[in-house]
Design a protein around this motif. Structure first.
Motif, PDB file in Angstrom:
ATOM      1  N   ARG A   1       0.840  -1.190   0.000  1.00  0.00           N
ATOM      2  CA  ARG A   1       0.000   0.000   0.000  1.00  0.00           C
ATOM      3  C   ARG A   1       0.882   1.249   0.000  1.00  0.00           C
ATOM      4  NH1 ARG A   1      -3.841  -0.121   4.905  1.00  0.00           N
ATOM      5  NH2 ARG A   1      -2.109  -1.242   5.877  1.00  0.00           N
ATOM      6  N   LEU A   2       0.383   2.290  -0.676  1.00  0.00           N
ATOM      7  CA  LEU A   2       1.126   3.542  -0.791  1.00  0.00           C
ATOM      8  C   LEU A   2       0.194   4.711  -0.526  1.00  0.00           C
ATOM      9  CD1 LEU A   2       3.662   5.210  -1.641  1.00  0.00           C
ATOM     10  CD2 LEU A   2       2.831   5.047  -4.004  1.00  0.00           C
ATOM     11  N   LEU A   3       0.642   5.630   0.348  1.00  0.00           N
ATOM     12  CA  LEU A   3      -0.105   6.845   0.644  1.00  0.00           C
ATOM     13  C   LEU A   3       0.826   8.029   0.402  1.00  0.00           C
ATOM     14  CD1 LEU A   3      -2.345   7.381   3.796  1.00  0.00           C
ATOM     15  CD2 LEU A   3      -1.240   9.232   2.561  1.00  0.00           C
ATOM     16  N   LEU A   4       0.438   8.916  -0.515  1.00  0.00           N
ATOM     17  CA  LEU A   4       1.253  10.060  -0.883  1.00  0.00           C
ATOM     18  C   LEU A   4       0.588  11.350  -0.428  1.00  0.00           C
ATOM     19  CD1 LEU A   4       2.141   9.001  -4.550  1.00  0.00           C
ATOM     20  CD2 LEU A   4       3.604   8.794  -2.523  1.00  0.00           C
ATOM     21  N   VAL A   5       1.401  12.293   0.051  1.00  0.00           N
ATOM     22  CA  VAL A   5       0.918  13.615   0.434  1.00  0.00           C
ATOM     23  C   VAL A   5       1.452  14.613  -0.581  1.00  0.00           C
ATOM     24  CG1 VAL A   5       0.865  15.383   2.219  1.00  0.00           C
ATOM     25  CG2 VAL A   5       0.910  12.961   2.866  1.00  0.00           C
TER      26      VAL A   5
ATOM     27  N   GLY B   1      -2.976   2.330  -7.782  1.00  0.00           N
ATOM     28  CA  GLY B   1      -3.413   1.902  -6.452  1.00  0.00           C
ATOM     29  C   GLY B   1      -2.989   2.811  -5.325  1.00  0.00           C
ATOM     30  N   ALA B   2      -2.320   3.918  -5.621  1.00  0.00           N
ATOM     31  CA  ALA B   2      -1.885   4.823  -4.563  1.00  0.00           C
ATOM     32  C   ALA B   2      -3.049   5.664  -4.062  1.00  0.00           C
ATOM     33  CB  ALA B   2      -0.779   5.736  -5.070  1.00  0.00           C
ATOM     34  N   ARG B   3      -3.001   5.999  -2.787  1.00  0.00           N
ATOM     35  CA  ARG B   3      -3.936   6.971  -2.216  1.00  0.00           C
ATOM     36  C   ARG B   3      -3.177   8.292  -2.117  1.00  0.00           C
ATOM     37  NH1 ARG B   3      -5.581   6.829   4.110  1.00  0.00           N
ATOM     38  NH2 ARG B   3      -6.291   9.003   4.286  1.00  0.00           N
ATOM     39  N   VAL B   4      -3.811   9.379  -2.548  1.00  0.00           N
ATOM     40  CA  VAL B   4      -3.149  10.685  -2.576  1.00  0.00           C
ATOM     41  C   VAL B   4      -3.959  11.677  -1.762  1.00  0.00           C
ATOM     42  CG1 VAL B   4      -2.253  12.544  -4.023  1.00  0.00           C
ATOM     43  CG2 VAL B   4      -2.259  10.195  -4.894  1.00  0.00           C
TER      44      VAL B   4
END
Length: 348
Positions: free
Chosen positions: A79-83, A100-103
């Motif tokens: 899982r990847l979460l980017l700000v 699939g990244a959450r931004v």
């Protein structure tokens, strides 16, 4: 079998194509340069146990490092979460989410440090909320510059002796890492950094910057100022014009950070015909088809002038100009350069 797949998929596009751009100038044209540190950091974290099956990878980014992380984490099934912030373009956001990244977008800048500081604060909050995270920390992690040893080896294997490396500066990883590895065998290799006005990296006060992908509002730990022999600052319009010239003259479809670096490298190589010069061209131009590669968009922004024939030399690296400028850095630390300038002002 799965591990081999995610090793081979990104390895296939990891290293740049080496293309002669005329005379003594060669381009190192990457599909996506940020894959080099992203892949290296994530695979090392997995091997060491820092990146487990349930660990969430988190990072702050507005550009291609986020894309590189999204590609690698998708292949690794992590899982990847980017700000990020509002400057992230819609095409990149679509690609990140498709991988699939959450931004998360920070809507407002911090009073000091702008959007980058706001992003860092939100990133810290996310890490406090989640039980198991890993942050690649591209600005501070020494594995970022260390990862570029493979690029230096590739350049030397392909070209032999290299006299000068030119490239854009953002986190400091690519230029500091590559030239550091090249200098392990030849300390005399020159390094020319390319920045943009109102970036704090080499002494300018922080301010609005249209040109993205290089420059910074904060000083990254991975930037070794003493690695550089010269620093050039290119404006957005100059970089856009050089990007289009690179495409027309060499059929290289790259982004505007590549254009900025090409502008500087072409000028320097012409004036040093006995030196073998390599310019780092970080990513392809597909994100910029509706902007840099659109004549109407350029005209609407007032970007219709060709690049100037050369830079103006500036004595004071703390004062931004409205055109391409350069300063002889001479492998000094930032404090040394700024103190020397302050001493000159005091004498006057």
């Amino acid at each position: 079998m799965v591990e081999n797949a995610y090793l081979e998929s990104t390895e296939a596009v990891l290293l740049p194509r080496i293309i002669r751009l005329g005379g003594n100038l060669y381009g190192a044209a990457f599909t996506l340069m940020k894959l080099v540190p992203a892949r290296h950091i994530l695979l090392k974290a997995e091997r060491s146990g820092l990146l487990g099956p349930d660990t969430v990878v988190v990072e702050t980014t507005s550009g291609t490092f986020g894309l590189a992380l999204a590609m690698q984490t998708a292949l690794m099934r992590r899982r990847l979460l980017l700000v990020s912030d509002p400057v992230m373009d819609a095409a990149l956001l679509r690609r990140l989410t498709d991988l699939g990244a959450r931004v998360e977008i920070c809507a407002e800048p911090a009073e000091v440090g702008g959007y980058q500081e706001a992003r860092l604060a939100r990133l810290a909050g996310i890490r406090a909320e989640l039980p198991d995270t890993f942050c690649p920390e591209q600005y501070e992690n020494p594995d970022n510059p260390a990862s570029y040893a493979v690029v230096a080896e590739h350049l030397e294997r392909t070209l032999g002796t290299i006299d000068c490396l030119v490239g854009p500066i953002g986190s400091g990883g690519s230029m500091c890492g590559t030239v550091g590895a090249l200098r392990a065998g030849r300390p005399e290799v020159l390094a020319i950094g390319v920045d943009t006005p109102h970036s704090v990296l080499f002494g300018h006060p922080d301010g609005p910057r249209e040109l993205r992908g290089l420059g910074n509002s904060l000083l990254p730990g991975n930037l070794d100022h003493s690695a550089f022999d010269e620093v050039h600052w290119c404006t957005a319009g100059e970089a856009y014009a050089a990007t289009r010239l690179l495409h027309r003259a060499h059929a290289l479809f790259q982004g505007p950070t590549s254009g900025a670096a090409y502008q500087v490298a072409r000028w320097w190589a012409d004036r040093n015909p006995d030196a073998r010069v390599v310019v780092m061209l970080p990513d392809e131009g597909y994100r910029y088809q509706d902007t840099v590669y659109d004549d109407d968009w350029l005209a609407a922004g007032g970007h219709t002038m060709p690049p100037p024939p050369g830079p103006v030399a500036v004595a004071d690296p703390t004062r931004p100009t409205d055109r391409w400028s350069m300063h002889p850095w001479n492998r000094r630390g930032l404090a040394e350069v700024l103190d020397a300038r302050a001493g000159e002002e005091a004498v006057r």
